[in-house]
Design a protein around this motif. Structure first.
Motif, PDB file in Angstrom:
ATOM      1  N   ASN A   6      26.410  37.715  30.836  1.00 51.74           N
ATOM      2  CA  ASN A   6      25.699  36.898  29.862  1.00 51.74           C
ATOM      3  C   ASN A   6      25.938  35.418  30.152  1.00 51.74           C
ATOM      4  OD1 ASN A   6      24.613  35.627  27.589  1.00 51.74           O
ATOM      5  ND2 ASN A   6      25.173  37.322  26.261  1.00 51.74           N
ATOM      6  N   THR A  54      24.039  33.002  28.258  1.00 53.93           N
ATOM      7  CA  THR A  54      23.315  32.349  27.181  1.00 53.93           C
ATOM      8  C   THR A  54      24.223  31.394  26.422  1.00 53.93           C
ATOM      9  OG1 THR A  54      22.033  34.398  26.950  1.00 53.93           O
ATOM     10  CG2 THR A  54      21.832  32.772  25.180  1.00 53.93           C
ATOM     11  N   CYS A 108      16.096  31.316  24.734  1.00 54.60           N
ATOM     12  CA  CYS A 108      15.895  32.423  25.671  1.00 54.60           C
ATOM     13  C   CYS A 108      17.247  32.937  26.166  1.00 54.60           C
ATOM     14  CB  CYS A 108      15.057  31.929  26.846  1.00 54.60           C
ATOM     15  SG  CYS A 108      14.654  33.179  28.060  1.00 54.60           S
ATOM     16  N   THR A 109      17.426  34.245  26.127  1.00 54.46           N
ATOM     17  CA  THR A 109      18.648  34.873  26.615  1.00 54.46           C
ATOM     18  C   THR A 109      18.651  34.859  28.143  1.00 54.46           C
ATOM     19  OG1 THR A 109      18.749  36.284  24.675  1.00 54.46           O
ATOM     20  CG2 THR A 109      19.940  37.041  26.603  1.00 54.46           C
ATOM     21  N   SER A 110      19.818  34.610  28.730  1.00 55.30           N
ATOM     22  CA  SER A 110      19.907  34.632  30.190  1.00 55.30           C
ATOM     23  C   SER A 110      21.180  35.333  30.638  1.00 55.30           C
ATOM     24  CB  SER A 110      19.848  33.217  30.772  1.00 55.30           C
ATOM     25  OG  SER A 110      20.991  32.472  30.416  1.00 55.30           O
ATOM     26  N   TRP A 144      16.129  35.792  33.013  1.00 55.89           N
ATOM     27  CA  TRP A 144      15.769  35.266  31.707  1.00 55.89           C
ATOM     28  C   TRP A 144      15.032  36.352  30.941  1.00 55.89           C
ATOM     29  CZ3 TRP A 144      17.530  30.411  30.763  1.00 55.89           C
ATOM     30  CH2 TRP A 144      17.860  29.632  31.869  1.00 55.89           C
ATOM     31  N   HIS A 204      12.037  36.801  23.991  1.00 56.89           N
ATOM     32  CA  HIS A 204      11.889  37.706  22.848  1.00 56.89           C
ATOM     33  C   HIS A 204      10.697  38.628  23.080  1.00 56.89           C
ATOM     34  CE1 HIS A 204      11.569  39.105  18.724  1.00 56.89           C
ATOM     35  NE2 HIS A 204      12.816  38.675  18.577  1.00 56.89           N
TER      36      HIS A 204
END
Length: 99
Positions: free
Chosen positions: A19, A21, A27-29, A42, A45
């Motif tokens: 992770n 982020t 945006c989650t990365s 990346w 949602h």
């Protein structure tokens, strides 16, 4: 707002995801390493209306740089290079890693 769902299990991919982020990221990365190079995955949602940019693809893979070292990596996107992969579909993401 509904919770983010990745759409895949990390075990579905042949890389170890870490992770990446930050608390202020929309945006989650995740970062991963292949052949001594770093990359970012990346994950936007699942609902486009909750994305920073509704036109962004759900999944993208970009080149990354490690500004730290191997013991304490500091992974950042290499914005000087175009994304390697973009798709709205998890099946295409899994296929990208399989190919």
């Amino acid at each position: 707002m509904e919770n983010l769902k990745l759409g895949f299990n990390a075990s579905d991919l042949p890389v170890a995801l870490t992770n990446n982020t930050s608390p202020n990221d929309i945006c989650t990365s995740f970062y991963f390493q292949q052949n001594d190079a770093y990359y970012l995955l990346w994950v936007e949602h699942q609902n486009p209306q909750y994305r920073e940019n509704e036109d962004s693809p759900r999944y993208a893979i970009s080149y990354a740089v490690n500004e730290g070292d191997d013991e304490s990596p500091e992974i950042y996107s290499d914005s000087s290079r175009a994304d390697l992969f973009q798709s709205e579909h998890v099946s295409e993401l899994v296929r990208y890693f399989s190919g």
